[in-house]
Motif scaffolding. Structure first.
Motif, PDB file in Angstrom:
ATOM      1  N   UNK A  83       2.993  37.967  33.055  1.00 35.24           N
ATOM      2  CA  UNK A  83       2.211  38.836  32.167  1.00 35.24           C
ATOM      3  C   UNK A  83       1.811  40.126  32.877  1.00 35.24           C
ATOM      4  N   UNK A  84       1.409  40.009  34.124  1.00 37.93           N
ATOM      5  CA  UNK A  84       1.033  41.206  34.887  1.00 37.93           C
ATOM      6  C   UNK A  84       2.225  42.148  35.035  1.00 37.93           C
ATOM      7  N   UNK A  85       3.385  41.587  35.346  1.00 37.38           N
ATOM      8  CA  UNK A  85       4.600  42.387  35.485  1.00 37.38           C
ATOM      9  C   UNK A  85       4.926  43.093  34.170  1.00 37.38           C
ATOM     10  N   UNK A  86       4.802  42.372  33.059  1.00 38.90           N
ATOM     11  CA  UNK A  86       5.100  42.959  31.752  1.00 38.90           C
ATOM     12  C   UNK A  86       4.186  44.136  31.458  1.00 38.90           C
ATOM     13  N   UNK A  87       2.891  43.965  31.693  1.00 40.20           N
ATOM     14  CA  UNK A  87       1.937  45.043  31.423  1.00 40.20           C
ATOM     15  C   UNK A  87       2.187  46.251  32.328  1.00 40.20           C
ATOM     16  N   UNK A  88       2.477  46.001  33.598  1.00 38.23           N
ATOM     17  CA  UNK A  88       2.717  47.108  34.522  1.00 38.23           C
ATOM     18  C   UNK A  88       3.993  47.866  34.171  1.00 38.23           C
ATOM     19  N   UNK A  89       5.043  47.139  33.786  1.00 40.93           N
ATOM     20  CA  UNK A  89       6.295  47.799  33.440  1.00 40.93           C
ATOM     21  C   UNK A  89       6.158  48.578  32.137  1.00 40.93           C
ATOM     22  N   UNK A  90       5.354  48.063  31.225  1.00 39.89           N
ATOM     23  CA  UNK A  90       5.115  48.781  29.976  1.00 39.89           C
ATOM     24  C   UNK A  90       4.349  50.075  30.245  1.00 39.89           C
ATOM     25  N   UNK A 126      -4.666  43.814  22.213  1.00 39.03           N
ATOM     26  CA  UNK A 126      -4.220  43.642  23.596  1.00 39.03           C
ATOM     27  C   UNK A 126      -5.275  42.907  24.416  1.00 39.03           C
ATOM     28  N   UNK A 127      -6.540  43.057  24.023  1.00 32.11           N
ATOM     29  CA  UNK A 127      -7.614  42.359  24.725  1.00 32.11           C
ATOM     30  C   UNK A 127      -7.486  40.844  24.590  1.00 32.11           C
ATOM     31  N   UNK A 128      -6.756  40.406  23.553  1.00 36.28           N
ATOM     32  CA  UNK A 128      -6.570  38.972  23.345  1.00 36.28           C
ATOM     33  C   UNK A 128      -5.853  38.332  24.529  1.00 36.28           C
ATOM     34  N   UNK A 129      -5.031  39.129  25.231  1.00 34.77           N
ATOM     35  CA  UNK A 129      -4.293  38.582  26.370  1.00 34.77           C
ATOM     36  C   UNK A 129      -5.235  38.095  27.465  1.00 34.77           C
ATOM     37  N   UNK A 130      -6.426  38.678  27.566  1.00 35.88           N
ATOM     38  CA  UNK A 130      -7.411  38.225  28.551  1.00 35.88           C
ATOM     39  C   UNK A 130      -7.919  36.826  28.244  1.00 35.88           C
ATOM     40  N   UNK A 176      -8.478  40.722  41.442  1.00 36.57           N
ATOM     41  CA  UNK A 176      -7.369  41.436  40.819  1.00 36.57           C
ATOM     42  C   UNK A 176      -7.742  41.863  39.399  1.00 36.57           C
ATOM     43  N   UNK A 177      -7.356  43.062  39.013  1.00 41.70           N
ATOM     44  CA  UNK A 177      -7.659  43.549  37.668  1.00 41.70           C
ATOM     45  C   UNK A 177      -6.899  42.764  36.593  1.00 41.70           C
ATOM     46  N   UNK A 178      -5.878  42.015  36.991  1.00 49.73           N
ATOM     47  CA  UNK A 178      -5.091  41.225  36.055  1.00 49.73           C
ATOM     48  C   UNK A 178      -5.462  39.740  36.089  1.00 49.73           C
ATOM     49  N   UNK A 179      -6.610  39.412  36.655  1.00 51.05           N
ATOM     50  CA  UNK A 179      -6.928  37.992  36.853  1.00 51.05           C
ATOM     51  C   UNK A 179      -7.073  37.222  35.535  1.00 51.05           C
ATOM     52  N   UNK A 180      -7.432  37.900  34.445  1.00 56.14           N
ATOM     53  CA  UNK A 180      -7.608  37.177  33.181  1.00 56.14           C
ATOM     54  C   UNK A 180      -6.282  36.932  32.471  1.00 56.14           C
ATOM     55  N   UNK A 181      -5.295  37.797  32.680  1.00 58.48           N
ATOM     56  CA  UNK A 181      -3.985  37.552  32.082  1.00 58.48           C
ATOM     57  C   UNK A 181      -3.085  36.759  33.027  1.00 58.48           C
ATOM     58  N   UNK A 182      -3.502  36.641  34.287  1.00 54.99           N
ATOM     59  CA  UNK A 182      -2.697  35.941  35.283  1.00 54.99           C
ATOM     60  C   UNK A 182      -3.538  34.894  36.004  1.00 54.99           C
ATOM     61  N   UNK A 183      -4.222  35.282  37.061  1.00 64.12           N
ATOM     62  CA  UNK A 183      -5.054  34.335  37.808  1.00 64.12           C
ATOM     63  C   UNK A 183      -4.309  33.527  38.841  1.00 64.12           C
ATOM     64  N   UNK A 184      -2.967  33.730  38.908  1.00 68.38           N
ATOM     65  CA  UNK A 184      -2.192  32.973  39.888  1.00 68.38           C
ATOM     66  C   UNK A 184      -1.992  31.527  39.489  1.00 68.38           C
ATOM     67  N   UNK A 185      -1.002  30.880  40.069  1.00 68.77           N
ATOM     68  CA  UNK A 185      -0.739  29.459  39.811  1.00 68.77           C
ATOM     69  C   UNK A 185      -1.673  28.636  40.679  1.00 68.77           C
ATOM     70  N   UNK A 186      -2.566  27.883  40.030  1.00 70.81           N
ATOM     71  CA  UNK A 186      -3.559  27.089  40.762  1.00 70.81           C
ATOM     72  C   UNK A 186      -2.909  25.913  41.490  1.00 70.81           C
ATOM     73  N   UNK A 187      -1.790  25.406  40.964  1.00 65.69           N
ATOM     74  CA  UNK A 187      -1.097  24.303  41.636  1.00 65.69           C
ATOM     75  C   UNK A 187      -0.454  24.777  42.929  1.00 65.69           C
ATOM     76  N   UNK A 188       0.100  25.985  42.928  1.00 67.45           N
ATOM     77  CA  UNK A 188       0.680  26.517  44.160  1.00 67.45           C
ATOM     78  C   UNK A 188      -0.413  26.754  45.191  1.00 67.45           C
ATOM     79  N   UNK A 189      -1.559  27.283  44.749  1.00 66.68           N
ATOM     80  CA  UNK A 189      -2.672  27.489  45.672  1.00 66.68           C
ATOM     81  C   UNK A 189      -3.102  26.166  46.295  1.00 66.68           C
ATOM     82  N   UNK A 190      -3.220  25.138  45.452  1.00 68.00           N
ATOM     83  CA  UNK A 190      -3.697  23.834  45.922  1.00 68.00           C
ATOM     84  C   UNK A 190      -2.705  23.198  46.895  1.00 68.00           C
TER      85      UNK A 190
END
Length: 468
Positions: free
Chosen positions: A319-326, A354-358, A422-436
């Motif tokens: 989602x972050x990539x999509x928004x940045x490329x747009x 667009x705010x719905x993405x958050x 990160x300014x994109x934390x609500x549309x992304x937030x990272x993969x919590x399983x990878x972090x764990x």
């Protein structure tokens, strides 16, 4: 508002679902509370929401004649009643529960999060217990149930369980390697109530797929299973865990999916859990993942692909990539309509929407979905093996509402840098399983993102980058 999410005194159904049945004309009467209090409130909410999306009342009624859509909307309203309108949004019950029915599997995949194989879980639930689990999930308001494994088709009672879930109003899916799906089995699953199959395919050629799946001939049998599901009219998704092993084949895999008539293709993040811990060296670097997500978004937005296979990913960074490329494409400002990818859908949003993405975007572990192990243990995600309870021993609805791990996972402001700032934390937030699984901390940064390059370098023993 909480009284709205109770049960109708007339037949015990969820009041919001009853109100939606009244709205679409599926029922004529209900108890006084449902018909005089809940129904007007729900009708107003649906109409206002529809107007925001430019959808007429008649179109809404037609859409919500589908009982699964009604159940999903009821879940949204219950979530607002329970948790309020917060970023990101949490429904009243999981939209999706992924149930690893068994550890039995006829393959031995290198990346299997369950370490599945020829031995079943010593405490695997029997049919009677499994039916009780379905009853609990149905009463809680769960919208969708995906039967996974191991290989769920190795359970002889799978069809019985699918039928039971459908009878409880739950949308049912199966995640499978498809090697056991004959034409007859595909029709049997469809007739039992399966609306969606997710089929694992790790390469566009047999050498790649079979090498990863640990069985010669798996590719041919999986492709045949995909064809059988498409022919049977089941919504079919192909899932690919992308690693260095198959990174270069992704375009060819997508071409194959379109040739086979697949509805969706899902790029799965590699998560080092189960047998995956033995192949850490195959994980994509942050730069490789970024390049791949940019390619996927560009291909998704190619106007010549209209009507072809949709492209999704479990990597929240999509989602972050999509928004940045747009933003780059439009010179710093979003277009009137932007695709903001999520785990489950590629919604087109515009203007204030667009705010719905958050609210809907990013990692859904413990927020949009949770998982069950073969013995009924509850975890936030199939890749995040942290037991928070057991569905036959604990109050599932209470656990969903109050468990500290779930509450942590729903709060993006608790995340550690860079994810938490990160300014994109609500549309992304990272993969919590990878972090764990990389750091033993589900609030740690996801080392698969280019914005967390220092976390990745720490794991690789490389020098930490210092900001100027």
């Amino acid at each position: 508002m909480r009284a709205v999410s109770g049960r109708c005194k007339k037949d015990g159904k969820n009041r919001i679902e009853v109100a939606l049945e009244l709205f679409v004309g599926e029922r004529e009467s209900a108890c006084w509370m449902c018909s005089h209090i809940v129904y007007p409130l729900v009708r107003w909410t649906v109409k206002v929401g529809g107007a925001s999306f430019g959808v007429s009342e008649e179109a809404l009624k037609e859409r919500f004649k589908d009982p699964y859509w009604r159940r999903g909307l009821a879940n949204v309203v219950r979530g607002i009643a329970k948790h309020g309108v917060r970023r990101p949004f949490t429904p009243g019950a999981p939209f999706l529960v992924v149930w690893n029915l068994t550890n039995l599997c006829n393959l031995r995949c290198k990346h299997c999060y369950q370490s599945a194989g020829p031995a079943k879980h010593p405490e695997e639930l029997g049919t009677a217990e499994a039916l009780r689990v379905i009853e609990i999930l149905g009463d809680a308001g769960v919208s969708a149930l995906a039967f996974s494994g191991g290989e769920p088709l190795m359970r002889k009672d799978l069809t019985e369980l699918v039928k039971a879930a459908s009878e409880h109003g739950i949308y049912t899916a199966v995640a499978t390697n498809a090697t056991l799906i004959t034409k007859e089995k595909a029709r049997e699953l469809r007739d039992a109530g399966i609306g969606y199959v997710q089929i694992s395919l790790d390469g566009a050629k047999s050498e790649t797929h079979d090498g990863f799946r640990g069985m010669p001939g798996a590719f041919e049998r999986t492709v045949r299973g995909i064809k059988n599901c498409v022919e049977a009219g089941i919504f079919t998704e192909v899932a690919t865990v992308v690693t260095k092993h198959n990174y270069s084949e992704v375009p060819d895999i997508l071409d194959l999916c379109e040739e086979l008539g697949v509805d969706w293709w899902m790029m799965y993040n590699f998560v080092p859990t189960g047998r995956g811990r033995q192949i850490l060296e195959l994980d994509l670097s942050p730069e490789e993942r970024e390049n791949l997500l940019r390619y996927l978004w560009t291909r998704l937005m190619d106007s010549s692909r209209e009507g072809k296979t949709q492209i999704l990913s479990t990597a929240p960074q999509y989602a972050r990539v999509a928004l940045q490329m747009e933003e780059m494409k439009k010179g710093g400002g979003p277009s009137e309509e932007v695709v903001v990818p999520t785990h489950f859908y590629n919604p087109k949003l515009h203007g204030r929407l667009l705010n719905l993405s958050d609210f809907i975007g990013g990692c859904g572990a413990g927020r949009f979905y949770c998982a069950l192990d073969p013995n009924g243990d509850i975890t936030p995600c199939v890749f995040l093996h942290l037991k928070v309870g057991n569905i036959l021993k604990d109050d599932f609805e209470h656990l969903w509402d109050t468990n500290p791990v779930f509450l942590d996972l729903r709060d993006r402001d608790k995340l550690k840098p860079h994810c938490g700032e990160c300014e994109y934390r609500y549309v992304c937030g990272g993969c919590r399983a990878r972090a764990y699984n990389y750091f033993g901390d589900y609030l740690a940064p996801d080392p698969g993102c280019v914005n967390n390059i220092n976390a990745w370098n720490q794991l690789q023993g490389k020098p930490i980058q210092v900001k100027a």
